[in-house]
Design a protein around this motif. Sequence first.
Motif, PDB file in Angstrom:
ATOM      1  N   ASN A   1       1.088  -1.062   0.438  1.00  0.00           N
ATOM      2  CA  ASN A   1      -0.121   0.010   0.018  1.00  0.00           C
ATOM      3  C   ASN A   1       1.180   1.444  -0.015  1.00  0.00           C
ATOM      4  OD1 ASN A   1      -2.466  -0.605  -0.124  1.00  0.00           O
ATOM      5  ND2 ASN A   1      -3.011  -0.813   2.163  1.00  0.00           N
TER       6      ASN A   1
ATOM      7  N   PHE B   1      -6.392  11.078  -2.476  1.00  0.00           N
ATOM      8  CA  PHE B   1      -8.067  10.601  -3.032  1.00  0.00           C
ATOM      9  C   PHE B   1      -7.414   9.393  -3.885  1.00  0.00           C
ATOM     10  CE2 PHE B   1     -11.531   8.303  -5.046  1.00  0.00           C
ATOM     11  CZ  PHE B   1     -12.295   8.314  -4.579  1.00  0.00           C
ATOM     12  N   LEU B   2      -6.921  10.199  -5.697  1.00  0.00           N
ATOM     13  CA  LEU B   2      -6.331   9.167  -6.243  1.00  0.00           C
ATOM     14  C   LEU B   2      -5.635   8.246  -6.382  1.00  0.00           C
ATOM     15  CD1 LEU B   2      -6.491  11.944  -8.668  1.00  0.00           C
ATOM     16  CD2 LEU B   2      -7.757   9.714  -8.591  1.00  0.00           C
TER      17      LEU B   2
ATOM     18  N   THR C   1      -6.574   4.551  -4.525  1.00  0.00           N
ATOM     19  CA  THR C   1      -7.524   4.046  -5.032  1.00  0.00           C
ATOM     20  C   THR C   1      -6.235   2.280  -4.999  1.00  0.00           C
ATOM     21  OG1 THR C   1      -7.190   5.259  -6.908  1.00  0.00           O
ATOM     22  CG2 THR C   1      -9.166   5.433  -5.781  1.00  0.00           C
ATOM     23  N   ALA C   2      -5.190   2.756  -5.312  1.00  0.00           N
ATOM     24  CA  ALA C   2      -5.211   1.048  -6.135  1.00  0.00           C
ATOM     25  C   ALA C   2      -4.267   0.213  -4.546  1.00  0.00           C
ATOM     26  CB  ALA C   2      -3.839   1.535  -7.154  1.00  0.00           C
TER      27      ALA C   2
ATOM     28  N   ILE D   1      -7.016  -2.306  -3.490  1.00  0.00           N
ATOM     29  CA  ILE D   1      -7.546  -3.206  -4.692  1.00  0.00           C
ATOM     30  C   ILE D   1      -6.857  -4.415  -4.870  1.00  0.00           C
ATOM     31  CG2 ILE D   1      -7.924  -3.376  -7.017  1.00  0.00           C
ATOM     32  CD1 ILE D   1      -9.248  -1.348  -7.274  1.00  0.00           C
TER      33      ILE D   1
ATOM     34  N   LEU E   1     -13.132   0.581  -0.463  1.00  0.00           N
ATOM     35  CA  LEU E   1     -12.866   1.902  -0.562  1.00  0.00           C
ATOM     36  C   LEU E   1     -13.410   3.029  -0.490  1.00  0.00           C
ATOM     37  CD1 LEU E   1     -12.576  -0.271  -4.536  1.00  0.00           C
ATOM     38  CD2 LEU E   1     -10.932   0.883  -3.611  1.00  0.00           C
TER      39      LEU E   1
ATOM     40  N   PRO F   1      -9.800   6.041  -0.129  1.00  0.00           N
ATOM     41  CA  PRO F   1      -9.191   6.895  -0.401  1.00  0.00           C
ATOM     42  C   PRO F   1      -9.818   8.601   0.500  1.00  0.00           C
ATOM     43  CG  PRO F   1     -10.214   5.096  -1.847  1.00  0.00           C
ATOM     44  CD  PRO F   1      -9.859   4.354  -0.684  1.00  0.00           C
TER      45      PRO F   1
ATOM     46  N   GLN G   1      -7.214   8.786   2.767  1.00  0.00           N
ATOM     47  CA  GLN G   1      -5.834   9.674   2.626  1.00  0.00           C
ATOM     48  C   GLN G   1      -6.088  11.319   1.980  1.00  0.00           C
ATOM     49  OE1 GLN G   1      -3.096   8.687   2.212  1.00  0.00           O
ATOM     50  NE2 GLN G   1      -3.657   6.499   3.732  1.00  0.00           N
TER      51      GLN G   1
END
Length: 317
Positions: free
Chosen positions: A191, A227-228, A231-232, A235, A286, A290, A293
């Motif tokens: 992460n 936020f962007l 996100t990864a 998942i 999710l 995000p 963050q």
Amino acid sequence: MGETQTQKNNSNQTTTKITVPPYMKAISGSIGGIVEASCLQPIDVIKTRLQLDRVGNYKGIIHCGSTVAKTEGIRALWKGLTPFATHLTLKYALRMGTNAVLQSAFKDSETGLISHKARLFSGFGAGVLEALVIVTPFEVVKIRLQQQKGLSPELLKYKGPIHCARMTIREEGILGLWAGAAPTVMRNGTNQAAMFTAKFMFDKALWKKQEGDGTVLQPWQSMISGFLAGTAGPICTGPFDVVKTRLMAQSKSGGDVKYKGMVHAIRTIFAEEGLRALWRGLLPRLMRIPPGQAIMWGVADQVIGLYEKQFLQTAPL
């Protein structure tokens, strides 16, 4: 104080670049963690309940939240807030400070630049350290408090975070507080490697912002980048998070345990509940990570930006 590097640009003008010291990164992260925990605790409670639901008692996020509030009271959605807020405050302080120290170590001595590979390694190292020192013991306590149903103290095994920690140590030994350490290390390391690298890239691509340039992003700009960047990770690390939760929730005081370790847990969950179960609770993650963050970086960037701005105003050119 931060170090200054004087560089000449193409127009022969002199600019001053600031290196923010690790302790300021740690302070900014801890303040952001307090704000994040207070705002997003209910989503974390819902995520934990969904991940522990093996028989389908909850039909989804809204049903889970409404059921908890209806049957246990609205306060139940903030169960575990004390360890969660403390955990986030310490975690972000350690994460941001460690990442800054590692980035300084990996920085090119001649150019002062940090490669993308160095950012990944720094983020991964910060994630591993926070997982072992802070995240695992705090999350064991938090998850065991969150899985308890009801609010009547006489009906609950654990009366609070300190009581939970003491009971766990008494029944399982000190290592009981590090249940699920392996998947936590994998989750947090991956992460943070992705998050720190992505945050730097989004700041640069969207806002032309680089650390030390004296520009203070608007809170909404920091929140979009955060936020962007957040996100990864959820998942990619969903199975590690589910396994971590299951391992932390099970108590060894009763004798045999269902899951013997990370690999055994992954195989067992896949065999008994199917592949999708390894990403159970992904949507609330999710909904929490995000935005979390976004909140954290919205606060942290203001603290760091104000430091840069103040230092630029007082530092000799």
